[in-house]
Design a protein around this motif. Sequence first.
Motif, PDB file in Angstrom:
ATOM      1  N   LEU A  35       0.818  -1.209   0.000  1.00  0.00           N
ATOM      2  CA  LEU A  35       0.000   0.000   0.000  1.00  0.00           C
ATOM      3  C   LEU A  35       0.850   1.256   0.000  1.00  0.00           C
ATOM      4  N   ILE A  36       1.975   1.213   0.699  1.00  0.00           N
ATOM      5  CA  ILE A  36       2.860   2.387   0.728  1.00  0.00           C
ATOM      6  C   ILE A  36       3.436   2.654  -0.659  1.00  0.00           C
ATOM      7  N   VAL A  37       3.897   1.587  -1.328  1.00  0.00           N
ATOM      8  CA  VAL A  37       4.443   1.765  -2.680  1.00  0.00           C
ATOM      9  C   VAL A  37       3.347   2.214  -3.636  1.00  0.00           C
ATOM     10  N   GLY A  38       2.147   1.607  -3.502  1.00  0.00           N
ATOM     11  CA  GLY A  38       1.027   2.035  -4.344  1.00  0.00           C
ATOM     12  C   GLY A  38       0.665   3.485  -4.102  1.00  0.00           C
ATOM     13  N   SER A  39       0.831   3.936  -2.861  1.00  0.00           N
ATOM     14  CA  SER A  39       0.519   5.330  -2.528  1.00  0.00           C
ATOM     15  C   SER A  39       1.454   6.302  -3.240  1.00  0.00           C
ATOM     16  N   VAL A  40       2.710   5.886  -3.414  1.00  0.00           N
ATOM     17  CA  VAL A  40       3.667   6.752  -4.114  1.00  0.00           C
ATOM     18  C   VAL A  40       3.178   7.028  -5.532  1.00  0.00           C
ATOM     19  N   PHE A  41       2.738   5.969  -6.225  1.00  0.00           N
ATOM     20  CA  PHE A  41       2.237   6.141  -7.591  1.00  0.00           C
ATOM     21  C   PHE A  41       0.942   6.954  -7.607  1.00  0.00           C
ATOM     22  N   LEU A  42       0.076   6.718  -6.613  1.00  0.00           N
ATOM     23  CA  LEU A  42      -1.175   7.467  -6.561  1.00  0.00           C
ATOM     24  C   LEU A  42      -0.915   8.951  -6.291  1.00  0.00           C
ATOM     25  N   LEU A  43       0.076   9.245  -5.460  1.00  0.00           N
ATOM     26  CA  LEU A  43       0.457  10.640  -5.234  1.00  0.00           C
ATOM     27  C   LEU A  43       0.985  11.292  -6.502  1.00  0.00           C
ATOM     28  N   LEU A  44       1.775  10.520  -7.257  1.00  0.00           N
ATOM     29  CA  LEU A  44       2.290  11.069  -8.516  1.00  0.00           C
ATOM     30  C   LEU A  44       1.156  11.370  -9.491  1.00  0.00           C
ATOM     31  N   ALA A  45       0.097  10.546  -9.455  1.00  0.00           N
ATOM     32  CA  ALA A  45      -1.029  10.775 -10.359  1.00  0.00           C
ATOM     33  C   ALA A  45      -1.917  11.920  -9.891  1.00  0.00           C
ATOM     34  N   GLN A  73      -1.377   1.185 -10.446  1.00  0.00           N
ATOM     35  CA  GLN A  73      -0.702   0.559  -9.298  1.00  0.00           C
ATOM     36  C   GLN A  73      -1.597   0.562  -8.062  1.00  0.00           C
ATOM     37  N   SER A  74      -2.416   1.588  -7.921  1.00  0.00           N
ATOM     38  CA  SER A  74      -3.343   1.597  -6.782  1.00  0.00           C
ATOM     39  C   SER A  74      -4.441   0.556  -6.962  1.00  0.00           C
ATOM     40  N   ASP A  75      -4.813   0.277  -8.236  1.00  0.00           N
ATOM     41  CA  ASP A  75      -5.778  -0.803  -8.488  1.00  0.00           C
ATOM     42  C   ASP A  75      -5.217  -2.151  -8.068  1.00  0.00           C
ATOM     43  N   ALA A  76      -3.911  -2.314  -8.215  1.00  0.00           N
ATOM     44  CA  ALA A  76      -3.269  -3.583  -7.863  1.00  0.00           C
ATOM     45  C   ALA A  76      -2.972  -3.691  -6.377  1.00  0.00           C
ATOM     46  N   THR A  77      -3.264  -2.646  -5.613  1.00  0.00           N
ATOM     47  CA  THR A  77      -2.989  -2.673  -4.163  1.00  0.00           C
ATOM     48  C   THR A  77      -4.252  -2.299  -3.374  1.00  0.00           C
ATOM     49  N   PHE A  78      -4.656  -1.037  -3.421  1.00  0.00           N
ATOM     50  CA  PHE A  78      -5.797  -0.589  -2.628  1.00  0.00           C
ATOM     51  C   PHE A  78      -7.099  -1.280  -3.044  1.00  0.00           C
ATOM     52  N   THR A  79      -7.333  -1.397  -4.346  1.00  0.00           N
ATOM     53  CA  THR A  79      -8.605  -1.914  -4.825  1.00  0.00           C
ATOM     54  C   THR A  79      -8.833  -3.359  -4.414  1.00  0.00           C
ATOM     55  N   ILE A  80      -7.762  -4.132  -4.253  1.00  0.00           N
ATOM     56  CA  ILE A  80      -7.902  -5.538  -3.871  1.00  0.00           C
ATOM     57  C   ILE A  80      -7.316  -5.797  -2.481  1.00  0.00           C
ATOM     58  N   MET A  81      -7.381  -4.774  -1.611  1.00  0.00           N
ATOM     59  CA  MET A  81      -6.793  -4.903  -0.283  1.00  0.00           C
ATOM     60  C   MET A  81      -7.423  -6.030   0.522  1.00  0.00           C
ATOM     61  N   ALA A  82      -8.719  -6.287   0.321  1.00  0.00           N
ATOM     62  CA  ALA A  82      -9.390  -7.341   1.086  1.00  0.00           C
ATOM     63  C   ALA A  82      -8.775  -8.708   0.808  1.00  0.00           C
ATOM     64  N   ILE A  83      -8.268  -8.920  -0.398  1.00  0.00           N
ATOM     65  CA  ILE A  83      -7.601 -10.194  -0.712  1.00  0.00           C
ATOM     66  C   ILE A  83      -6.346 -10.341   0.129  1.00  0.00           C
ATOM     67  N   PHE A  84      -5.538  -9.284   0.186  1.00  0.00           N
ATOM     68  CA  PHE A  84      -4.313  -9.335   1.000  1.00  0.00           C
ATOM     69  C   PHE A  84      -4.645  -9.562   2.474  1.00  0.00           C
ATOM     70  N   ALA A  85      -5.673  -8.859   2.954  1.00  0.00           N
ATOM     71  CA  ALA A  85      -6.033  -8.978   4.367  1.00  0.00           C
ATOM     72  C   ALA A  85      -6.517 -10.385   4.699  1.00  0.00           C
ATOM     73  N   THR A  86      -7.376 -10.938   3.846  1.00  0.00           N
ATOM     74  CA  THR A  86      -7.895 -12.292   4.083  1.00  0.00           C
ATOM     75  C   THR A  86      -6.767 -13.312   4.076  1.00  0.00           C
ATOM     76  N   MET A  87      -5.914 -13.213   3.097  1.00  0.00           N
ATOM     77  CA  MET A  87      -4.783 -14.138   3.002  1.00  0.00           C
ATOM     78  C   MET A  87      -3.860 -13.993   4.214  1.00  0.00           C
ATOM     79  N   GLY A  88      -3.552 -12.756   4.599  1.00  0.00           N
ATOM     80  CA  GLY A  88      -2.644 -12.523   5.717  1.00  0.00           C
ATOM     81  C   GLY A  88      -3.213 -13.006   7.035  1.00  0.00           C
ATOM     82  N   ILE A  89      -4.496 -12.729   7.277  1.00  0.00           N
ATOM     83  CA  ILE A  89      -5.110 -13.169   8.529  1.00  0.00           C
ATOM     84  C   ILE A  89      -5.167 -14.689   8.587  1.00  0.00           C
ATOM     85  N   GLY A  90      -5.505 -15.324   7.452  1.00  0.00           N
ATOM     86  CA  GLY A  90      -5.511 -16.785   7.412  1.00  0.00           C
ATOM     87  C   GLY A  90      -4.145 -17.366   7.713  1.00  0.00           C
ATOM     88  N   TYR A  91      -3.118 -16.747   7.183  1.00  0.00           N
ATOM     89  CA  TYR A  91      -1.743 -17.225   7.393  1.00  0.00           C
ATOM     90  C   TYR A  91      -1.353 -17.133   8.866  1.00  0.00           C
TER      91      TYR A  91
END
Length: 467
Positions: A35-45, A73-91
Amino acid sequence: MDKLEKLLMPLASAIGKNKYLMAIRDGFLISTPLLIVGSVFLLLANFPISAWTDFVENCMIGDMSLAALLSKQSDATFTIMAIFATMGIGYYFAREMKTTPIFGAAVALMSWFILMPYNFSAKIAGLADATGVAVNVPEGATSMVRGLDLGWLGAKGIFVGILCAIISVHLYAWVEKKGWVIKMPAGVPPTVVASFAALIPAGIVMVVFFLINTLFTACGTNAFQFIFEFLQTPLLGLGDTLGAMIVAYIFLHLFWFFGINGGSVVGAVFNPVLQTLALENLNLYREVGAAGYTIENGAHIISQQFQDLFATFGGAGSTLSLLIAMLLFCRSKRIKDLGKLSLVPGIFGINEPIIFGLPIVLNPVMLIPFVLVPTVNIILSYFAMNMGLFPPCNGINIPWTMPVIISGFLATNWMGAVFQGGLLILGVFLYLPFIKAMDKQYLEDEQKAMESQEEEIDLDDFSFDDL
């Protein structure tokens, strides 16, 4: 103090040892670097300078603008954040349950997608008949489309992901502990053994979630819509209040006062709500742009960025203000030296040297300003945003280590940066009477120590010939 300690210490211990809360906290951290890296690109946009935004919007690369390419890049991070969260919590929950973490992440995602609705309503546009002739479409007409609604992959799907991860991994671990697994003979590669051992537990998880999904379908709805309306929306409404933020931060600082990391304890409960609110802010900001990003259009004042960037400056207690007061107004060597050593870390939000070195921990003199200054920051920032002096934080994931003033500019606008500076100065004067009291005491201690050294007898100079 003893009563307060007896209340808070067991509470902190209970939260710190709670495997569900720890898994949720650690699971969200998986997405943080992305999300931090995605934020850099979103700030640039969306950098808040009109000349730059005009350039990226009008600079075409192929059939796409540079702004669209940066935003992907924000679509590949923020937009699908629930996938990362679900996977991380399961792990992490699988690790807490003493089972294979990677299979925990896999069954969590599987169960989440089983409950996911694959049909959603979308506006119809640009239809043509079999000959290629355009068909007139009534304005606003919609049709059911088969696919994934990106809304469920982001903020709206986070709470379902949390529940799916906890329930599926719990069930998986229970079946595994029952011994209902396929056991392979000796000599079979370990990866094959692990794969077949997971077959029955994963199959039972799939059947259970199939039945859950069937039940919701029979009732004419789906799990995502039900949980969003009856659980997530009320929780977000409760968390998106000034009172909730103040109470959370009072407890956070009381924990720190007793030497417990208050951010970890309170964050395990409150941060999922704040992060979901921040993601909703970001989605709104991307849809309407800076001009339309207002509270009236649905922007939340309370969010993860509000907590990180406007409640405290320099770490818990907003101790960057304290550092400035120490360096400008104190005279004791102990405080001056500690202030010089702590200034650079404090600028970047790291204040353990102050917390434990001044100290603030178990120091009744500093308890009042330590709790008061962040509370004042929260209240003033909330009303400033509510009155429209500057917009709420835009949801872009700016690291909490970002220095004050810069963070305010990136998260809101130049007025937000100025307001941060004003709060920082106000905090200096709120801390001043208390740190001056400590400074006076330390000066007296240093003076006594010097007098004691002067009065000491040097035995090397003593001679019996003088008698």
